[in-house]
Design a protein around this motif. Structure first.
Motif, short mmCIF file in Angstrom:
data_model
loop_
_atom_site.label_atom_id
_atom_site.label_comp_id
_atom_site.label_asym_id
_atom_site.label_seq_id
_atom_site.Cartn_x
_atom_site.Cartn_y
_atom_site.Cartn_z
N ASN A 1 0.83 -1.20 0.00
CA ASN A 1 0.00 0.00 0.00
C ASN A 1 0.87 1.26 0.00
O ASN A 1 2.03 1.24 0.41
CB ASN A 1 -0.92 0.02 1.22
N TYR B 1 1.08 5.21 1.43
CA TYR B 1 0.59 6.05 2.50
C TYR B 1 1.09 7.48 2.30
O TYR B 1 2.21 7.70 1.82
CB TYR B 1 1.06 5.52 3.86
N LYS C 1 -3.96 5.86 4.05
CA LYS C 1 -3.73 4.97 2.90
C LYS C 1 -4.29 5.59 1.63
O LYS C 1 -5.42 6.05 1.58
CB LYS C 1 -4.37 3.60 3.15
N GLN D 1 -5.97 5.54 -1.76
CA GLN D 1 -6.98 4.64 -2.31
C GLN D 1 -6.74 4.44 -3.81
O GLN D 1 -7.37 5.07 -4.65
CB GLN D 1 -8.37 5.20 -2.04
#
Length: 203
Positions: A6, A8, A31, A33
């Motif tokens: 992910n 951030y 996070k 998207q």
């Protein structure tokens, strides 16, 4: 980019540069998207905008877009990532370079494509007019493509296929290394005058 795959981001978010579908700033990581199915390989931060290069060689952009720097053909800020369309002849992006209010993408055809602010000719297409869509930087005579590039705030430096170094954009005080001084601009790539016997392979 975390080891969980992910992305951030945090801090100022007035243009949606955190990409959490809001304009609310955050002092702690949130996070990003990213679209379903998109796996980021590298993340880049520009001035009030961000970009991600995927493992599939696509590029998604989000955030501020007042100068058209996202390359989407408009000046609308993006609160969610949007894919940058490929120009004719390009099927993959190989690298991303971010400046102040302008974006440069490297295509698998060896060319550099840029969009956004262009007061100093930093898009490299011979003009000083901003472009909301990607335009191709001029290739000097004898150059078949670019190996790599780097952006400063308002200029671009790039290594050519010949291992020569070129620069374009803002040239205040001779910043482009082409033996000119004063507050000037180069709207097309100009050769950096390297010492005798010196070539450049990377930046």
């Amino acid at each position: 980019l975390g080891n969980d795959g992910n992305v951030y981001a945090w801090w100022f978010n007035n243009n949606g540069q955190l990409r959490d579908n809001s304009t609310t700033s955050s002092s702690s990581p949130v996070k990003v998207q990213l679209p379903a199915g998109f796996t980021p390989a590298k993340i880049y931060a520009g001035w009030y905008y961000s970009a991600a290069l995927g493992t599939d060689s696509t590029v998604y952009v989000w955030g501020g877009n007042a100068q058209g720097q996202l390359g989407l053909g408009n000046t609308t800020k993006q609160l969610v990532p949007v894919e940058v369309p490929f120009p004719t002849g390009v099927t993959k992006w190989t690298n991303v370079y971010c400046g102040i209010y302008f974006l440069v993408l490297q295509g698998n055809d060896g060319n550099l494509y840029a969009s956004g602010y262009d007061q100093y000719g930093q898009l490299g297409d011979g003009k000083t007019t901003k472009s909301t869509s990607l335009v191709k930087a001029n290739l000097p005579a004898g150059v078949t493509g670019w190996k790599t590039a780097a952006c400063t705030g308002s200029a671009v430096m790039a290594v050519a296929s010949s291992d020569s170094l070129y620069g374009w954009g803002y040239n205040g005080d001779g910043a482009l290394g082409n033996d000119t001084t004063g507050v000037g601009i180069n709207t097309v790539p100009a050769t950096v005058k390297l010492p005798a016997g010196v070539s450049v392979s990377s930046l």
